[in-house]
Design a protein around this motif. Structure first.
Motif, PDB file in Angstrom:
ATOM      1  N   VAL A   1     -28.658   7.006-102.459  1.00 55.97           N
ATOM      2  CA  VAL A   1     -28.070   7.128-100.992  1.00 55.97           C
ATOM      3  C   VAL A   1     -27.146   8.527-101.812  1.00 55.97           C
ATOM      4  O   VAL A   1     -26.488   8.776-102.712  1.00 55.97           O
ATOM      5  N   LYS A   2     -27.013  10.171-101.195  1.00 51.83           N
ATOM      6  CA  LYS A   2     -26.384  10.752-101.753  1.00 51.83           C
ATOM      7  C   LYS A   2     -25.084  11.026-100.419  1.00 51.83           C
ATOM      8  O   LYS A   2     -24.771  10.593 -99.641  1.00 51.83           O
ATOM      9  N   MET A   3     -23.830  11.376-101.161  1.00 50.48           N
ATOM     10  CA  MET A   3     -22.707  11.965-101.168  1.00 50.48           C
ATOM     11  C   MET A   3     -22.237  12.972-100.809  1.00 50.48           C
ATOM     12  O   MET A   3     -22.150  14.083-101.745  1.00 50.48           O
ATOM     13  N   GLN A   4     -22.247  12.844 -99.206  1.00 47.41           N
ATOM     14  CA  GLN A   4     -22.270  14.693 -99.199  1.00 47.41           C
ATOM     15  C   GLN A   4     -20.737  14.806 -98.769  1.00 47.41           C
ATOM     16  O   GLN A   4     -20.687  15.033 -97.232  1.00 47.41           O
ATOM     17  N   ASN A   5     -20.846  16.023 -98.266  1.00 50.00           N
ATOM     18  CA  ASN A   5     -19.280  16.653 -97.886  1.00 50.00           C
ATOM     19  C   ASN A   5     -20.845  17.055 -96.370  1.00 50.00           C
ATOM     20  O   ASN A   5     -19.384  16.933 -95.494  1.00 50.00           O
ATOM     21  N   GLN A   6     -21.601  17.380 -96.072  1.00 48.45           N
ATOM     22  CA  GLN A   6     -22.025  17.885 -94.724  1.00 48.45           C
ATOM     23  C   GLN A   6     -23.158  16.832 -94.199  1.00 48.45           C
ATOM     24  O   GLN A   6     -24.187  17.092 -95.623  1.00 48.45           O
ATOM     25  N   GLY A   7     -23.664  16.304 -93.360  1.00 51.33           N
ATOM     26  CA  GLY A   7     -25.117  15.895 -93.245  1.00 51.33           C
ATOM     27  C   GLY A   7     -25.955  15.940 -91.684  1.00 51.33           C
ATOM     28  O   GLY A   7     -24.158  16.038 -90.864  1.00 51.33           O
ATOM     29  N   THR A   8     -26.958  15.338 -91.629  1.00 49.10           N
ATOM     30  CA  THR A   8     -27.270  14.922 -90.178  1.00 49.10           C
ATOM     31  C   THR A   8     -26.052  14.484 -89.328  1.00 49.10           C
ATOM     32  O   THR A   8     -26.094  14.646 -88.735  1.00 49.10           O
ATOM     33  N   GLN A   9     -25.094  13.712 -89.780  1.00 52.65           N
ATOM     34  CA  GLN A   9     -24.403  12.440 -89.362  1.00 52.65           C
ATOM     35  C   GLN A   9     -22.509  13.628 -88.435  1.00 52.65           C
ATOM     36  O   GLN A   9     -22.539  13.126 -88.454  1.00 52.65           O
ATOM     37  N   GLY A  10     -22.661  14.552 -89.615  1.00 49.36           N
ATOM     38  CA  GLY A  10     -21.562  15.438 -89.782  1.00 49.36           C
ATOM     39  C   GLY A  10     -21.041  15.246 -91.095  1.00 49.36           C
ATOM     40  O   GLY A  10     -21.120  15.435 -92.227  1.00 49.36           O
ATOM     41  N   MET A  11     -19.638  15.917 -91.187  1.00 50.95           N
ATOM     42  CA  MET A  11     -18.740  15.782 -92.569  1.00 50.95           C
ATOM     43  C   MET A  11     -18.760  14.727 -93.143  1.00 50.95           C
ATOM     44  O   MET A  11     -18.898  12.888 -91.979  1.00 50.95           O
ATOM     45  N   MET A  12     -18.568  14.764 -94.354  1.00 54.83           N
ATOM     46  CA  MET A  12     -18.348  13.851 -95.339  1.00 54.83           C
ATOM     47  C   MET A  12     -18.881  12.713 -95.047  1.00 54.83           C
ATOM     48  O   MET A  12     -18.670  11.243 -94.276  1.00 54.83           O
ATOM     49  N   VAL A  13     -20.266  12.355 -95.676  1.00 54.15           N
ATOM     50  CA  VAL A  13     -21.565  11.464 -95.309  1.00 54.15           C
ATOM     51  C   VAL A  13     -22.589  10.775 -96.696  1.00 54.15           C
ATOM     52  O   VAL A  13     -22.051  11.323 -97.572  1.00 54.15           O
ATOM     53  N   PHE A  14     -22.745   9.933 -96.091  1.00 60.56           N
ATOM     54  CA  PHE A  14     -23.170   9.047 -97.005  1.00 60.56           C
ATOM     55  C   PHE A  14     -24.249   9.562 -96.590  1.00 60.56           C
ATOM     56  O   PHE A  14     -24.595   9.411 -94.543  1.00 60.56           O
TER      57      PHE A  14
ATOM     58  N   MET B   1     -13.464   6.125-100.201  1.00 53.90           N
ATOM     59  CA  MET B   1     -11.922   6.219-100.068  1.00 53.90           C
ATOM     60  C   MET B   1     -11.553   7.286 -99.658  1.00 53.90           C
ATOM     61  O   MET B   1     -10.646   7.298 -98.240  1.00 53.90           O
ATOM     62  N   PRO B   2     -11.893   7.975-100.237  1.00 54.96           N
ATOM     63  CA  PRO B   2     -11.313   9.789-100.275  1.00 54.96           C
ATOM     64  C   PRO B   2     -11.250   9.992 -98.648  1.00 54.96           C
ATOM     65  O   PRO B   2     -10.560  10.336 -97.895  1.00 54.96           O
ATOM     66  N   HIS B   3     -12.296   9.464 -97.921  1.00 61.08           N
ATOM     67  CA  HIS B   3     -12.901   9.789 -96.468  1.00 61.08           C
ATOM     68  C   HIS B   3     -13.085   8.736 -95.775  1.00 61.08           C
ATOM     69  O   HIS B   3     -13.860   8.579 -94.932  1.00 61.08           O
ATOM     70  N   TRP B   4     -12.877   7.263 -95.821  1.00 63.14           N
ATOM     71  CA  TRP B   4     -12.131   5.962 -95.279  1.00 63.14           C
ATOM     72  C   TRP B   4     -12.056   6.273 -93.563  1.00 63.14           C
ATOM     73  O   TRP B   4     -12.734   6.261 -92.831  1.00 63.14           O
TER      74      TRP B   4
ATOM     75  N   THR C   1     -23.427  14.173-104.546  1.00 65.96           N
ATOM     76  CA  THR C   1     -24.492  15.640-104.935  1.00 65.96           C
ATOM     77  C   THR C   1     -23.275  16.305-104.621  1.00 65.96           C
ATOM     78  O   THR C   1     -23.031  17.156-105.528  1.00 65.96           O
ATOM     79  N   ASP C   2     -22.320  16.404-103.827  1.00 69.27           N
ATOM     80  CA  ASP C   2     -21.147  17.267-103.870  1.00 69.27           C
ATOM     81  C   ASP C   2     -19.575  16.361-104.470  1.00 69.27           C
ATOM     82  O   ASP C   2     -19.330  15.129-104.359  1.00 69.27           O
ATOM     83  N   PRO C   3     -19.095  17.324-105.420  1.00 70.14           N
ATOM     84  CA  PRO C   3     -18.212  16.380-105.553  1.00 70.14           C
ATOM     85  C   PRO C   3     -16.332  15.655-104.427  1.00 70.14           C
ATOM     86  O   PRO C   3     -16.467  16.341-103.537  1.00 70.14           O
ATOM     87  N   GLY C   4     -16.257  15.175-105.601  1.00 70.35           N
ATOM     88  CA  GLY C   4     -15.254  14.441-104.893  1.00 70.35           C
ATOM     89  C   GLY C   4     -15.007  13.108-104.064  1.00 70.35           C
ATOM     90  O   GLY C   4     -14.295  12.652-103.176  1.00 70.35           O
ATOM     91  N   HIS C   5     -16.067  12.685-103.852  1.00 73.54           N
ATOM     92  CA  HIS C   5     -16.714  10.866-103.003  1.00 73.54           C
ATOM     93  C   HIS C   5     -16.427   9.816-104.298  1.00 73.54           C
ATOM     94  O   HIS C   5     -17.318  10.559-105.401  1.00 73.54           O
ATOM     95  N   ASN C   6     -16.271   9.020-103.896  1.00 79.15           N
ATOM     96  CA  ASN C   6     -16.768   7.670-104.908  1.00 79.15           C
ATOM     97  C   ASN C   6     -17.500   7.070-103.552  1.00 79.15           C
ATOM     98  O   ASN C   6     -17.496   7.001-102.469  1.00 79.15           O
ATOM     99  N   VAL C   7     -17.760   5.474-104.383  1.00 78.56           N
ATOM    100  CA  VAL C   7     -18.084   4.273-103.010  1.00 78.56           C
ATOM    101  C   VAL C   7     -17.931   3.265-103.648  1.00 78.56           C
ATOM    102  O   VAL C   7     -17.465   3.010-104.804  1.00 78.56           O
ATOM    103  N   GLU C   8     -16.999   2.541-103.280  1.00 79.42           N
ATOM    104  CA  GLU C   8     -16.831   1.266-103.385  1.00 79.42           C
ATOM    105  C   GLU C   8     -16.326   0.283-102.010  1.00 79.42           C
ATOM    106  O   GLU C   8     -17.401   0.812-100.867  1.00 79.42           O
TER     107      GLU C   8
END
Ligand SMILES: [Cu+2]
Length: 147
Positions: free
Chosen positions: A27-40, A101-104, A58-65
């Motif tokens: 699963v990629k952590m991306q700033n932009q994807g097919t569902q919009g901005m800030m997506v897994f 968390m940053p993009h909740w 994939t892009d910086p500035g994301h985490n997963v929790e």
């Protein structure tokens, strides 16, 4: 002596068969994807007990929790650092919710349904309904897509 060697060999064969059938989903952590901005991406998956999910920054500035209200009984909480890859083993059946968390607030979420997903289905629905704005919208859509 010979008997114990044979039993050992059979156990090894079973262990190998088990690991061969497990799947790793990336699963990629991306700033932009097919569902919009800030997506897994993907944002949902149907998996089985023993499978793993590798979250890739994939892009910086994301985490997963873990979304702790959306975690099967007995499953471990996950909390990854910003920009770090995280490998999660799905050890229990149920619905696993994850967030960045940053993009909740953008609704950057991922949901995996493991097995029939029923063990915590009611709690997961309640957690989605209680989430803020965009997170509520995306989590509700993700749960619907997994039905
Ligand atoms: Cu993010």
């Amino acid at each position: 002596m010979l008997k114990s060697v044979l039993v050992g060999a059979a156990a090894l064969a079973l262990a190998c068969a088990g690991s061969a059938s497990a799947t790793e989903l990336q699963v990629k952590m991306q700033n932009q994807g097919t569902q919009g901005m800030m997506v897994f991406e993907p944002s949902t998956a149907k998996l089985k007990v023993g499978d793993t999910v590798r979250f890739i920054p994939t892009d910086p500035g994301h985490n997963v929790e873990s979304i702790k209200e959306m975690l099967p009984p007995g499953a471990e909480l996950v909390k990854g650092a910003i920009g770090k890859e995280v490998l999660v083993k799905l050890t229990k059946p149920g619905l696993y919710g994850f967030k960045c968390m940053p993009h909740w607030g953008f609704g950057m979420t991922f949901v995996a349904k493991v097995g029939d997903g029923k063990s915590n289905a009611a709690a997961a629905e309640a957690a989605a309904a209680a989430a803020p704005g965009a997170a509520k919208k995306r989590l509700t859509a993700e749960l619907a897509a997994l039905k």
